[in-house]
Write a protein that holds these residues in place. Sequence first.
Motif, short mmCIF file in Angstrom:
data_model
loop_
_atom_site.label_atom_id
_atom_site.label_comp_id
_atom_site.label_asym_id
_atom_site.label_seq_id
_atom_site.Cartn_x
_atom_site.Cartn_y
_atom_site.Cartn_z
N THR A 199 0.85 -1.19 0.00
CA THR A 199 0.00 0.00 0.00
C THR A 199 0.89 1.23 0.00
N ASP A 209 -3.45 0.51 -3.32
CA ASP A 209 -3.09 -0.83 -2.85
C ASP A 209 -3.03 -1.78 -4.03
N ARG A 211 -2.40 -5.89 -4.73
CA ARG A 211 -2.37 -7.09 -3.91
C ARG A 211 -2.72 -8.34 -4.73
#
Length: 236
Positions: A199, A209, A211
């Motif tokens: 992040t 962010d 991921r």
Amino acid sequence: MIRIPSLVPSALLGSLLVLTAVVPAQAQTSPGRGVWGFEVEAGTDNRSKAASKSGNDAYVSAYAAWESDDGRIYVSPGFQTIQAGGSNIETDWIVGYRPEAFGYAFDLNVAYKRRLDVDPGYDADGMELSAEVSRAVGPAQAALLVQYAPDAPGLTRSYVWVEAELGWSFSPRLDGSAAIGRREQDGGPDYTGWNAGVTYALTDALALDLRYYDTDAAALDEQYEDAVVARLAYAF
């Protein structure tokens, strides 16, 4: 096959900008009356407990939050876009308590969830109880989360989710974290899910962010397949 996100669609980003325009630019404070804050978010996939809630498609969410002057008691209503049971909107009403003891931070809350405009016969309501304990030592952070739903929306009657997370602050603006969790369900598949990502704080209020998510149940349904997810969040 890994799902790679495209850039946030222009229509989705437009919705995000509209949401930020209809509320004040800063949290409102009133001594003795608590503090109000807001957060809006847009992303390429709405992931919860490592599984997709949006049919692997993009989503938006918006939440308000009131907390007491000491920051311990909070109330947070909001919504998120989903794809489940004919519904495209899930509303959430969360009430929580955040005490601290012996260097540990705790977060205890109850969430009532309701999905709007569901198909006939679909269970639209659910409740989730959460308990999290966390601790930070220097740049390292660790957390353990336990969630129990005695009544979940949809076909799932109840579930337990247990997740462990480790994080590291590389700089004042860059954080990294990884988590692994296990979900046991009554009326749904049991599975293990995990994620890892970073992040980055673009500004004091805007964060990006990126991921990676995966589960051991990818063969059961597309919502459990692995994916790289990008999210943009604006808090004020």
